[in-house]
Scaffold this motif. Structure first.
Motif, PDB file in Angstrom:
ATOM      1  N   MET A  69     -12.705  -9.631  13.534  1.00 53.20           N
ATOM      2  CA  MET A  69     -13.182  -8.578  12.651  1.00 53.20           C
ATOM      3  C   MET A  69     -12.081  -8.176  11.680  1.00 53.20           C
ATOM      4  O   MET A  69     -10.949  -7.931  12.074  1.00 53.20           O
ATOM      5  CB  MET A  69     -13.594  -7.366  13.496  1.00 53.20           C
ATOM      6  N   VAL A  70     -12.398  -8.098  10.407  1.00 54.27           N
ATOM      7  CA  VAL A  70     -11.440  -7.732   9.377  1.00 54.27           C
ATOM      8  C   VAL A  70     -11.380  -6.213   9.277  1.00 54.27           C
ATOM      9  O   VAL A  70     -12.407  -5.532   9.216  1.00 54.27           O
ATOM     10  CB  VAL A  70     -11.852  -8.346   8.014  1.00 54.27           C
ATOM     11  N   THR A  71     -10.158  -5.676   9.273  1.00 59.50           N
ATOM     12  CA  THR A  71      -9.982  -4.235   9.122  1.00 59.50           C
ATOM     13  C   THR A  71     -10.220  -3.858   7.672  1.00 59.50           C
ATOM     14  O   THR A  71      -9.660  -4.489   6.767  1.00 59.50           O
ATOM     15  CB  THR A  71      -8.541  -3.830   9.527  1.00 59.50           C
ATOM     16  N   PRO A  72     -11.056  -2.839   7.416  1.00 63.10           N
ATOM     17  CA  PRO A  72     -11.291  -2.430   6.033  1.00 63.10           C
ATOM     18  C   PRO A  72     -10.001  -1.931   5.391  1.00 63.10           C
ATOM     19  O   PRO A  72      -9.103  -1.445   6.071  1.00 63.10           O
ATOM     20  CB  PRO A  72     -12.298  -1.287   6.149  1.00 63.10           C
ATOM     21  N   SER A  73      -9.921  -2.052   4.086  1.00 62.46           N
ATOM     22  CA  SER A  73      -8.744  -1.575   3.371  1.00 62.46           C
ATOM     23  C   SER A  73      -8.653  -0.050   3.470  1.00 62.46           C
ATOM     24  O   SER A  73      -9.647   0.633   3.753  1.00 62.46           O
ATOM     25  CB  SER A  73      -8.820  -1.998   1.907  1.00 62.46           C
ATOM     26  N   ALA A  74      -7.460   0.470   3.239  1.00 57.14           N
ATOM     27  CA  ALA A  74      -7.267   1.920   3.277  1.00 57.14           C
ATOM     28  C   ALA A  74      -8.133   2.611   2.225  1.00 57.14           C
ATOM     29  O   ALA A  74      -8.714   3.669   2.487  1.00 57.14           O
ATOM     30  CB  ALA A  74      -5.791   2.260   3.083  1.00 57.14           C
ATOM     31  N   GLU A  75      -8.235   2.034   1.059  1.00 62.19           N
ATOM     32  CA  GLU A  75      -9.069   2.625   0.001  1.00 62.19           C
ATOM     33  C   GLU A  75     -10.540   2.630   0.424  1.00 62.19           C
ATOM     34  O   GLU A  75     -11.250   3.616   0.211  1.00 62.19           O
ATOM     35  CB  GLU A  75      -8.880   1.886  -1.321  1.00 62.19           C
ATOM     36  N   ALA A  76     -10.996   1.547   1.066  1.00 62.46           N
ATOM     37  CA  ALA A  76     -12.381   1.496   1.556  1.00 62.46           C
ATOM     38  C   ALA A  76     -12.594   2.528   2.659  1.00 62.46           C
ATOM     39  O   ALA A  76     -13.628   3.198   2.697  1.00 62.46           O
ATOM     40  CB  ALA A  76     -12.713   0.094   2.060  1.00 62.46           C
ATOM     41  N   ARG A  77     -11.616   2.672   3.552  1.00 63.10           N
ATOM     42  CA  ARG A  77     -11.722   3.671   4.627  1.00 63.10           C
ATOM     43  C   ARG A  77     -11.777   5.083   4.050  1.00 63.10           C
ATOM     44  O   ARG A  77     -12.520   5.925   4.564  1.00 63.10           O
ATOM     45  CB  ARG A  77     -10.554   3.537   5.612  1.00 63.10           C
ATOM     46  N   LEU A  78     -11.006   5.366   3.018  1.00 58.15           N
ATOM     47  CA  LEU A  78     -11.085   6.686   2.364  1.00 58.15           C
ATOM     48  C   LEU A  78     -12.513   6.977   1.935  1.00 58.15           C
ATOM     49  O   LEU A  78     -13.031   8.072   2.171  1.00 58.15           O
ATOM     50  CB  LEU A  78     -10.184   6.734   1.124  1.00 58.15           C
ATOM     51  N   ARG A  79     -13.135   5.989   1.295  1.00 55.82           N
ATOM     52  CA  ARG A  79     -14.514   6.165   0.826  1.00 55.82           C
ATOM     53  C   ARG A  79     -15.478   6.327   2.004  1.00 55.82           C
ATOM     54  O   ARG A  79     -16.341   7.195   1.989  1.00 55.82           O
ATOM     55  CB  ARG A  79     -14.929   4.994  -0.062  1.00 55.82           C
ATOM     56  N   GLU A  80     -15.332   5.475   3.039  1.00 55.83           N
ATOM     57  CA  GLU A  80     -16.205   5.550   4.209  1.00 55.83           C
ATOM     58  C   GLU A  80     -16.123   6.907   4.899  1.00 55.83           C
ATOM     59  O   GLU A  80     -17.125   7.431   5.383  1.00 55.83           O
ATOM     60  CB  GLU A  80     -15.831   4.464   5.228  1.00 55.83           C
ATOM     61  N   LEU A  81     -14.914   7.460   4.957  1.00 58.32           N
ATOM     62  CA  LEU A  81     -14.703   8.749   5.622  1.00 58.32           C
ATOM     63  C   LEU A  81     -14.964   9.933   4.705  1.00 58.32           C
ATOM     64  O   LEU A  81     -14.830  11.083   5.113  1.00 58.32           O
ATOM     65  CB  LEU A  81     -13.266   8.823   6.163  1.00 58.32           C
ATOM     66  N   ALA A  82     -15.325   9.645   3.448  1.00 59.72           N
ATOM     67  CA  ALA A  82     -15.576  10.681   2.435  1.00 59.72           C
ATOM     68  C   ALA A  82     -14.371  11.607   2.281  1.00 59.72           C
ATOM     69  O   ALA A  82     -14.518  12.820   2.122  1.00 59.72           O
ATOM     70  CB  ALA A  82     -16.842  11.467   2.758  1.00 59.72           C
ATOM     71  N   LEU A  83     -13.176  11.012   2.321  1.00 59.75           N
ATOM     72  CA  LEU A  83     -11.955  11.783   2.131  1.00 59.75           C
ATOM     73  C   LEU A  83     -11.527  11.725   0.676  1.00 59.75           C
ATOM     74  O   LEU A  83     -11.524  10.656   0.071  1.00 59.75           O
ATOM     75  CB  LEU A  83     -10.818  11.230   2.996  1.00 59.75           C
ATOM     76  N   MET A  84     -11.150  12.866   0.158  1.00 60.33           N
ATOM     77  CA  MET A  84     -10.636  12.944  -1.206  1.00 60.33           C
ATOM     78  C   MET A  84      -9.152  13.280  -1.125  1.00 60.33           C
ATOM     79  O   MET A  84      -8.776  14.245  -0.468  1.00 60.33           O
ATOM     80  CB  MET A  84     -11.364  14.039  -1.985  1.00 60.33           C
ATOM     81  N   LEU A  85      -8.338  12.482  -1.777  1.00 61.00           N
ATOM     82  CA  LEU A  85      -6.926  12.812  -1.855  1.00 61.00           C
ATOM     83  C   LEU A  85      -6.740  13.933  -2.861  1.00 61.00           C
ATOM     84  O   LEU A  85      -7.414  13.960  -3.900  1.00 61.00           O
ATOM     85  CB  LEU A  85      -6.108  11.596  -2.282  1.00 61.00           C
ATOM     86  N   PRO A  86      -5.828  14.864  -2.582  1.00 61.99           N
ATOM     87  CA  PRO A  86      -5.550  15.907  -3.555  1.00 61.99           C
ATOM     88  C   PRO A  86      -4.823  15.303  -4.753  1.00 61.99           C
ATOM     89  O   PRO A  86      -4.384  14.146  -4.696  1.00 61.99           O
ATOM     90  CB  PRO A  86      -4.640  16.875  -2.781  1.00 61.99           C
ATOM     91  N   PRO A  87      -4.656  16.078  -5.824  1.00 60.05           N
ATOM     92  CA  PRO A  87      -3.841  15.564  -6.934  1.00 60.05           C
ATOM     93  C   PRO A  87      -2.442  15.230  -6.408  1.00 60.05           C
ATOM     94  O   PRO A  87      -1.958  15.888  -5.481  1.00 60.05           O
ATOM     95  CB  PRO A  87      -3.786  16.738  -7.912  1.00 60.05           C
TER      96      PRO A  87
END
Length: 156
Positions: free
Chosen positions: A1-19
């Protein structure tokens, strides 16, 4: 199983990085030396506004400390993305330091630090979870309860 990229995980978890954070003094937020990216101490701020102020064990609960550590870590990831262009360039987290402003009798440091560690685990997976140091200190800049230190190994 391929681990999703960090950017993809951010989207999957609905996390928004602050400025991306900006310095409170005469320093830079990040510097790259070879394959390592060293981040300045990250505080629980969004847009120069503290999310929390006070000491753990006196003014703030363990849950608030956990959230402060998570917030500071998100700021660190935002600084890394600003420097690198993408979190997917992070090969591994070489070091996580969590400095917690506490009363002298506070004992729940690991539970507070898990706010940062569990976020990194969610985004980067078990194979890239970092070693860490957790310290209780008498104060952190500007009266905030947490300061996070991150050293990242990056892809060229």
């Amino acid at each position: 199983m391929v681990t999703p990229s960090a950017e993809a995980r951010l989207r999957e978890l609905a996390l928004m990085l602050p400025p991306p954070p900006t310095p409170f003094g005469a320093y830079v937020e990040a510097v790259q030396i070879g394959p390592l990216l060293f981040l300045s101490g990250m505080l629980p701020v969004v847009g120069h506004v503290p999310s929390y102020v006070g000491l753990l064990g006196q003014d703030l609960s363990v849950a608030q400390g956990y959230d402060a550590a998570r917030t500071a870590c998100l700021s660190g990831l935002s600084a890394a993305r600003a420097q690198l262009g993408s979190l997917d360039r992070i090969r591994t987290i070489a070091k996580l330091g969590v400095y917690i402003a506490t009363t002298s009798d506070f004992r729940e440091h690991p539970k507070v630090a898990d706010g940062a560690s569990e976020l990194l685990l969610q985004l980067f997976g078990e194979t890239r979870i970092p070693p860490r140091i957790v310290l209780g200190v008498s104060s952190v800049p500007l009266g905030m309860p947490i300061e996070i230190e991150l050293v990242l190994e990056i892809e060229h």
